[in-house]
Write a protein that holds these residues in place. Structure first.
Motif, PDB file in Angstrom:
ATOM      1  N   THR A 149      45.462  47.523  37.177  1.00  0.00           N
ATOM      2  CA  THR A 149      44.269  46.678  37.126  1.00  0.00           C
ATOM      3  C   THR A 149      43.858  46.308  38.546  1.00  0.00           C
ATOM      4  N   PRO A 150      42.612  46.550  38.928  1.00  0.00           N
ATOM      5  CA  PRO A 150      42.187  46.136  40.270  1.00  0.00           C
ATOM      6  C   PRO A 150      42.150  44.610  40.384  1.00  0.00           C
ATOM      7  N   PHE A 151      42.799  44.059  41.390  1.00  0.00           N
ATOM      8  CA  PHE A 151      42.712  42.620  41.633  1.00  0.00           C
ATOM      9  C   PHE A 151      43.008  42.349  43.101  1.00  0.00           C
ATOM     10  N   THR A 152      42.595  41.183  43.549  1.00  0.00           N
ATOM     11  CA  THR A 152      42.842  40.785  44.931  1.00  0.00           C
ATOM     12  C   THR A 152      43.829  39.631  45.028  1.00  0.00           C
ATOM     13  N   ARG A 153      44.125  38.990  43.891  1.00  0.00           N
ATOM     14  CA  ARG A 153      45.055  37.862  43.904  1.00  0.00           C
ATOM     15  C   ARG A 153      45.920  37.905  42.661  1.00  0.00           C
ATOM     16  N   ASP A 154      47.201  38.097  42.842  1.00  0.00           N
ATOM     17  CA  ASP A 154      48.154  38.222  41.744  1.00  0.00           C
ATOM     18  C   ASP A 154      48.451  36.831  41.177  1.00  0.00           C
ATOM     19  N   TRP A 155      48.188  36.635  39.883  1.00  0.00           N
ATOM     20  CA  TRP A 155      48.424  35.311  39.293  1.00  0.00           C
ATOM     21  C   TRP A 155      49.884  34.890  39.396  1.00  0.00           C
ATOM     22  N   ARG A 156      50.795  35.858  39.468  1.00  0.00           N
ATOM     23  CA  ARG A 156      52.217  35.525  39.518  1.00  0.00           C
ATOM     24  C   ARG A 156      52.613  34.848  40.819  1.00  0.00           C
ATOM     25  N   THR A 157      51.803  35.028  41.868  1.00  0.00           N
ATOM     26  CA  THR A 157      52.131  34.443  43.170  1.00  0.00           C
ATOM     27  C   THR A 157      51.495  33.065  43.368  1.00  0.00           C
ATOM     28  N   VAL A 158      50.657  32.642  42.470  1.00  0.00           N
ATOM     29  CA  VAL A 158      49.991  31.340  42.597  1.00  0.00           C
ATOM     30  C   VAL A 158      50.922  30.254  42.061  1.00  0.00           C
ATOM     31  N   HIS A 208      46.868  43.597  34.089  1.00  0.00           N
ATOM     32  CA  HIS A 208      46.776  42.135  34.224  1.00  0.00           C
ATOM     33  C   HIS A 208      45.574  41.612  33.443  1.00  0.00           C
ATOM     34  N   ARG A 209      45.780  40.484  32.755  1.00  0.00           N
ATOM     35  CA  ARG A 209      44.701  39.818  32.021  1.00  0.00           C
ATOM     36  C   ARG A 209      44.903  38.310  32.133  1.00  0.00           C
ATOM     37  N   PRO A 235      37.490  35.771  28.642  1.00  0.00           N
ATOM     38  CA  PRO A 235      38.745  36.278  29.211  1.00  0.00           C
ATOM     39  C   PRO A 235      38.457  37.548  29.988  1.00  0.00           C
ATOM     40  N   ALA A 236      39.340  37.892  30.921  1.00  0.00           N
ATOM     41  CA  ALA A 236      39.039  39.006  31.819  1.00  0.00           C
ATOM     42  C   ALA A 236      40.281  39.821  32.148  1.00  0.00           C
ATOM     43  N   GLY A 237      40.051  41.096  32.452  1.00  0.00           N
ATOM     44  CA  GLY A 237      41.106  41.969  32.936  1.00  0.00           C
ATOM     45  C   GLY A 237      41.023  42.049  34.450  1.00  0.00           C
ATOM     46  N   MET A 238      41.561  41.042  35.121  1.00  0.00           N
ATOM     47  CA  MET A 238      41.502  40.965  36.582  1.00  0.00           C
ATOM     48  C   MET A 238      42.559  39.991  37.071  1.00  0.00           C
ATOM     49  N   GLY A 239      42.525  39.669  38.353  1.00  0.00           N
ATOM     50  CA  GLY A 239      43.499  38.766  38.924  1.00  0.00           C
ATOM     51  C   GLY A 239      42.998  37.336  39.009  1.00  0.00           C
ATOM     52  N   TYR A 240      43.765  36.511  39.728  1.00  0.00           N
ATOM     53  CA  TYR A 240      43.467  35.081  39.801  1.00  0.00           C
ATOM     54  C   TYR A 240      42.183  34.794  40.583  1.00  0.00           C
ATOM     55  N   GLU A 241      41.636  35.810  41.267  1.00  0.00           N
ATOM     56  CA  GLU A 241      40.352  35.642  41.948  1.00  0.00           C
ATOM     57  C   GLU A 241      39.240  35.296  40.960  1.00  0.00           C
ATOM     58  N   TYR A 242      39.498  35.451  39.667  1.00  0.00           N
ATOM     59  CA  TYR A 242      38.518  35.067  38.645  1.00  0.00           C
ATOM     60  C   TYR A 242      38.121  33.600  38.783  1.00  0.00           C
ATOM     61  N   PHE A 243      39.012  32.767  39.326  1.00  0.00           N
ATOM     62  CA  PHE A 243      38.726  31.331  39.440  1.00  0.00           C
ATOM     63  C   PHE A 243      38.140  30.945  40.795  1.00  0.00           C
ATOM     64  N   ASP A 244      37.662  31.939  41.556  1.00  0.00           N
ATOM     65  CA  ASP A 244      37.053  31.645  42.850  1.00  0.00           C
ATOM     66  C   ASP A 244      35.691  30.972  42.725  1.00  0.00           C
ATOM     67  N   ALA A 245      35.084  31.065  41.539  1.00  0.00           N
ATOM     68  CA  ALA A 245      33.812  30.377  41.266  1.00  0.00           C
ATOM     69  C   ALA A 245      32.741  30.703  42.304  1.00  0.00           C
ATOM     70  N   ARG A 246      32.482  31.968  42.493  1.00  0.00           N
ATOM     71  CA  ARG A 246      31.474  32.399  43.452  1.00  0.00           C
ATOM     72  C   ARG A 246      30.074  32.085  42.931  1.00  0.00           C
TER      73      ARG A 246
END
Length: 545
Positions: A149-158, A208-209, A235-246
């Motif tokens: 899954t393409p992502f820039t921020r792994d939820w497991r590291t947050v 990742h979801r 819900p999304a198939g991506m990383g924790y960057e989903y919560f960046d609220a751009r």
């Protein structure tokens, strides 16, 4: 011992839902411990060698490590934090023209080989009851490949504290805006799946979801009436960057009645709006039953798509294999064979797509080693195809699988599961505001609500989260107690307009159930805002007598 339990998630005054939780509890730090690919390949080879020696004509091996982290909150309190891990190996074989399956969580070569031999023995026993041998569509081996899954921020590291603080901040915003109670949850999933087969594939996937549902509940203490408003995000198939609220990922609903989200989510902003709108719903006008033109946002329409298009075009359901759990399908093979069955209006096009970026169903390969693909299901309103796996493709004259086989765990048998099924955007430029201007008597509906559909996926009723009355091309104010009723063919043939690609976005189901024993999968459904003409609307608050 692996276990499958259920986590009780509070849903405000509306009650609670039970969410499946797989595996054993672990510390958060253990989420990052990888399993070496070379080790997984050695296990797969051991299973395939043992199965072949025992007489299997085919063998596939799925080695899985399934990680979950769930955080639940209510008001200003964290109620639960759950980290789980489930690891093991599932072996599926064909022997004497029949399937056999066995699994183990003992990750030793001897145990894997024993499971493979057990699967062959089960296949031989099954073959005595089978009227004809399996017919598997061919799949070309792909060698050693990987997909993630393409992502820039792994939820497991947050840090968990950061996640809990985000949820509590959302709850506080909702309470300050008028909610009596707030609940929010963060579901995070990582599926590390390794597939190998005697076709010559060794496929390593890292999926990742995540999903952050929330509910605001407002109570009128004088009457004891209450209203709720759930999250409008998907819900999304991506990383924790989903919560960046751009800011670029925020859009205004028609008439500016709500802020909606595409590729990232501002959970605090949405919670604040949820608290305010839950309170406002207590004073909203009750709907007058009758015929209305419905303007349905993607945040709402995804569920109608899921139930009335996604499920009835599952080939196993069409064939009656799912009859005992959520029914069969009205979209039978005889209708498909005519090549002219009008499922919907000419502008209605539904596409299955396992490659859609950011979707819940996005993978590189399915659980039979078939590459993810895209295909038409409804074309210009006509039913043209279904969703098929390797052993079903020949039934509809296909030479290869659609790549929609899935198992929710290493110890579950893979079977046909819904891909992302989406309504194509309109071809002519049209915004939601422009769509509303063409409506004389209508209702604008946002968000997922209650629903009911019959055992053939035909007659149905759907509600939503937010309803707004449309009069003479203008949104005049909120409504309550709304649900619409129709049947699948009548509804999709009443599709009068679809907004263009600029408005297209996805909703989705994070826990979609199917099969016995039941399995869950995750799937997205995209659309643009869509209008349906002359749909029957009922008042859900009225009582007979």
């Amino acid at each position: 011992m692996e276990r499958r339990t259920f986590l009780k998630i509070s849903s405000g005054a509306a009650g609670a839902i039970l969410v499946p939780v797989f595996g054993n509890a672990i510390a958060a730090e253990e989420l990052m411990n990888p399993v070496a690919i070379a080790f997984k390949k050695s296990l797969a080879d051991a299973a395939m060698n043992a199965a072949t020696k025992a007489g299997a004509s085919y063998c596939d091996v799925r080695i899985g490590r399934y990680l979950n982290q769930f955080i639940t909150t209510r008001d200003l309190n964290v109620e639960n934090i759950v980290n789980t891990e489930s690891s093991g190996v599932g072996v599926r074989v064909i022997a004497n023209g029949a399937y056999g399956f066995a699994s183990t969580n003992d990750m030793s070569l001897d145990s894997i080989a024993a499971a493979a031999r057990q699967a062959v023995a089960i296949a031989r026993a099954n073959s005595k009851l089978q009227s004809e041998p399996l017919r598997m569509a061919p799949v070309k081996g792909v060698g050693e490949v990987a997909w993630a899954t393409p992502f820039t921020r792994d939820w497991r590291t947050v840090p968990i504290k950061d996640k809990a603080d985000m949820l509590i901040a959302a709850n506080k915003a909702g309470l300050d805006a008028g909610a009596s109670f707030m609940t929010s949850t963060l579901f995070q999933v990582n599926q590390q799946k390794y597939f190998a087969s005697t076709d010559g594939s060794y496929i390593d996937q890292d999926i990742h979801r995540l999903w952050a549902p929330l509910t605001a509940t407002a109570v009128d203490k004088a009457s004891n009436r209450f209203r709720t408003r759930d999250s409008l995000a998907a819900p999304a198939g991506m990383g924790y960057e989903y919560f960046d609220a751009r800011p670029a990922d925020k859009i205004k609903a028609a008439g500016g009645v709500a802020t909606l989200y595409t590729k990232s989510y501002d959970i605090v902003e949405d919670a604040r709006a949820a608290g305010r709108q839950a309170r406002e719903k207590l004073g909203a006008k009750t709907v007058e039953p009758g015929k209305y033109d419905l303007v349905l946002s993607p945040e709402h329409l995804f569920l109608t798509i899921h139930e009335s298009v996604g499920h009835p075009t599952e080939l196993d359901r069409v064939l009656g294999y799912e009859a005992n759990y959520a029914g069969t399908s009205f979209a039978t093979l005889d209708k498909w064979r005519t090549k002219k069955f009008k499922f919907g209006a000419d502008r209605v096009n539904f596409i299955a797509d396992k490659n859609e970026p950011g979707s819940l169903g996005a993978v590189g390969y399915d659980d039979e080693g078939v590459p993810a693909k895209r295909w038409d299901i409804i074309k210009d309103g006509v039913l043209v195809n279904y969703q098929a796996t390797r052993d079903q493709a020949h039934i509809i004259g296909e030479k290869e699988s659609h790549g929609c086989s899935y198992a929710d765990s290493w110890n579950s048998v893979q079977f046909q599961r819904m891909p992302n099924v989406s309504l194509a955007a309109g071809k002519e430029l049209l915004t939601p505001d422009e769509m509303v201007k063409d409506v004389k008597k209508g209702i604008y509906i946002l968000g997922r609500g209650s629903y009911s559909i019959d055992q053939q996926r035909y007659n149905f009723q759907f509600g939503g989260q937010l309803y707004f009355e449309i009069k003479n091309g203008k949104i005049t104010g909120p409504l309550e107690d709304v649900a619409y009723q129709s049947n699948t063919q009548e509804f999709w043939n009443a599709c009068g307009a679809i907004c263009d690609q600029r408005d297209w976005r996805m909703g989705g189901s994070f826990f979609d159930g199917k099969g016995q024993p039941s399995q869950v999968s995750a799937v997205s459904h995209g659309s643009a805002t869509t209008r349906f003409n002359g749909i029957n609307v009922i008042n859900t608050a009225r009582k007979i007598g």
